[in-house]
Design a protein around this motif. Sequence first.
Motif, PDB file in Angstrom:
ATOM      1  N   ASP A 193      69.369  67.654  78.253  1.00  0.00           N
ATOM      2  CA  ASP A 193      69.604  68.892  78.991  1.00  0.00           C
ATOM      3  C   ASP A 193      69.292  70.082  78.092  1.00  0.00           C
ATOM      4  O   ASP A 193      70.066  70.432  77.214  1.00  0.00           O
ATOM      5  N   ASP A 194      68.130  70.660  78.324  1.00  0.00           N
ATOM      6  CA  ASP A 194      67.692  71.777  77.480  1.00  0.00           C
ATOM      7  C   ASP A 194      68.698  72.928  77.495  1.00  0.00           C
ATOM      8  O   ASP A 194      69.075  73.448  76.443  1.00  0.00           O
ATOM      9  N   ALA A 195      69.113  73.298  78.684  1.00  0.00           N
ATOM     10  CA  ALA A 195      70.008  74.456  78.825  1.00  0.00           C
ATOM     11  C   ALA A 195      71.310  74.249  78.061  1.00  0.00           C
ATOM     12  O   ALA A 195      71.782  75.144  77.359  1.00  0.00           O
ATOM     13  N   ALA A 196      71.867  73.022  78.155  1.00  0.00           N
ATOM     14  CA  ALA A 196      73.156  72.740  77.524  1.00  0.00           C
ATOM     15  C   ALA A 196      73.002  72.329  76.057  1.00  0.00           C
ATOM     16  O   ALA A 196      73.987  72.097  75.376  1.00  0.00           O
ATOM     17  N   ASP A 197      71.754  72.233  75.591  1.00  0.00           N
ATOM     18  CA  ASP A 197      71.490  71.779  74.226  1.00  0.00           C
ATOM     19  C   ASP A 197      72.172  70.433  73.978  1.00  0.00           C
ATOM     20  O   ASP A 197      72.927  70.268  73.026  1.00  0.00           O
ATOM     21  N   GLN A 198      71.896  69.491  74.867  1.00  0.00           N
ATOM     22  CA  GLN A 198      72.544  68.181  74.778  1.00  0.00           C
ATOM     23  C   GLN A 198      71.550  67.035  74.945  1.00  0.00           C
ATOM     24  O   GLN A 198      70.668  67.084  75.790  1.00  0.00           O
ATOM     25  N   VAL A 199      71.748  66.019  74.099  1.00  0.00           N
ATOM     26  CA  VAL A 199      71.061  64.758  74.303  1.00  0.00           C
ATOM     27  C   VAL A 199      72.140  63.679  74.341  1.00  0.00           C
ATOM     28  O   VAL A 199      72.948  63.580  73.428  1.00  0.00           O
ATOM     29  N   VAL A 200      72.146  62.907  75.417  1.00  0.00           N
ATOM     30  CA  VAL A 200      73.161  61.870  75.562  1.00  0.00           C
ATOM     31  C   VAL A 200      72.521  60.501  75.358  1.00  0.00           C
ATOM     32  O   VAL A 200      71.542  60.161  76.027  1.00  0.00           O
ATOM     33  N   GLY A 212      73.522  67.582  69.712  1.00  0.00           N
ATOM     34  CA  GLY A 212      72.686  68.743  69.976  1.00  0.00           C
ATOM     35  C   GLY A 212      71.218  68.439  69.746  1.00  0.00           C
ATOM     36  O   GLY A 212      70.872  67.419  69.148  1.00  0.00           O
ATOM     37  N   MET A 213      70.366  69.325  70.227  1.00  0.00           N
ATOM     38  CA  MET A 213      68.938  69.051  70.158  1.00  0.00           C
ATOM     39  C   MET A 213      68.386  69.199  68.740  1.00  0.00           C
ATOM     40  O   MET A 213      67.452  68.510  68.365  1.00  0.00           O
ATOM     41  N   ARG A 214      68.971  70.097  67.960  1.00  0.00           N
ATOM     42  CA  ARG A 214      68.476  70.227  66.587  1.00  0.00           C
ATOM     43  C   ARG A 214      68.777  68.937  65.819  1.00  0.00           C
ATOM     44  O   ARG A 214      67.956  68.470  65.034  1.00  0.00           O
TER      45      ARG A 214
END
Lengths: 228, 228
Positions: A193-200, A212-214
Amino acid sequence: MPLPSSTVENYLKTIYKAQAAQRDHGRLVPMGHLAQALNVVPGTATTMVKALAESGLVHYEPYAGVRLTPAGEKLAALVLRRHRLIELFLVKVLGMSWAEVHDEAERLEHAASDKLIDRIDNMLGRPATDPHGDPIPDSSGSMVVRDYQTLLTCPLGTPVVLTRVTDQDAAFLRFLEGNSLKPGQKLRIEARDDAADQVVVRGKRDAKITIGMRAAAKLQVAPAEPEG
Amino acid sequence: MPLPSSTVENYLKTIYKAQAAQRDHGRLVPMGHLAQALNVVPGTATTMVKALAESGLVHYEPYAGVRLTPAGEKLAALVLRRHRLIELFLVKVLGMSWAEVHDEAERLEHAASDKLIDRIDNMLGRPATDPHGDPIPDSSGSMVVRDYQTLLTCPLGTPVVLTRVTDQDAAFLRFLEGNSLKPGQKLRIEARDDAADQVVVRGKRDAKITIGMRAAAKLQVAPAEPEG
DNA sequence: GCCCGGGTTTTGAGTGGTCAAAAAACAAAG
DNA sequence: CTTTGTTTTTTGACCACTCAAAACCCGGGC
Ligand SMILES: [Mn+2]
Ligand SMILES: [Mn+2]
Ligand SMILES: [Mn+2]
Ligand SMILES: [Mn+2]
């Protein structure tokens, strides 16, 4: 040609890694990057690089940057070899945590003889990668560089295996370890989820981990081999 | 108080060993000895020792010599501890020859962290002596110094056990190894001949070994325990 | 007491590595 | 073009460590 000081070795290693990090093979590493990575003021890096150029280890272009010569590249690769074999040795034989071996290896890499390194290499069975998944150059200085996807770029849903972590920060590594995110671990991306800066992702025992995406960009993966 | 450089560590270690070598505990180590042992010119040693005195690690008396302060003594003992644990580790775990570990340890002793050293100490079972029979200081810097006889001073005929070799020269150590003259080996002195510069000992499988007196003085022994 | 020689210290210089601050070059934008 | 801001280089200084060579100290011998 006296043996290179540990300062020289650190400069070469840093240029090598910076070169590898930029996709374009032949580009120059800017002085600013080098200075920052080595924790010195820019003027210091300039002075040092001119000396390295003088001894034929780097190609230096004023106001443009620096690149390793073949001689410099080989030397750098051998430092990297020492570093990574020492890291793996500390983990496998001495039972140290993968979060703390980096700093230790950062100093030992300049003190260990080639004879010792070969012995370690042998004892470990000539391993291809270190505890963080970084490839280990052989004694001639060459290594296999594979191009992995990251948790940011790999396809969703399909099973992947974690192959490499491109950040040595101890706190970050401890976090990963706490979530069983170490090389070899099988994973499946559930959502991004780009907006939420999340990778599950689903990891060990189907545990759900959200990062987080970073951070996700620092985790490299390969398609999982469908085994047994 | 920045951590001591490897130069400082080497100065302290050398003073420590020189102090231990002279029977009289509180005597000063002459500058000349120090310079020679460190392979520097006398003026260099003077300059350096004055700096060490400035930081409270040694007591320096111009034209007389130098002695460690308690602070310097502790630091030196810890360097020695690192050195000797590393030597034993290289022999026991990595299978290196006792003749080659000294040079390796000479550099590694300045790069290994206390954490690593403690791990090594633990893995080896908190050993009391290194491969050459030198005592290993504990993590507080104290160690048991025992006063041994040498092959030159011990009684003839009675069984003794080799406990310590006070020369790190690789060729000498290889010679000893070739004749099974390593710490732990049981021996019996057969004869001593001043005129001929000969000491004859019976060693492993009653093999007869003849060595010169200068070499004999480097081999320390203890009365053999009469064991089952 | 004076001198002599061996050990020691001083002096002057050099190397490797570093920083702070001023000067210069470049890229980008007006 | 010219201005502006960023990056890079230069300059001058400093610290740790070292050597060569001159000056110095000091404990005998005479
Ligand atoms: Mn390093
Ligand atoms: Mn690594
Ligand atoms: Mn050393
Ligand atoms: Mn030893």
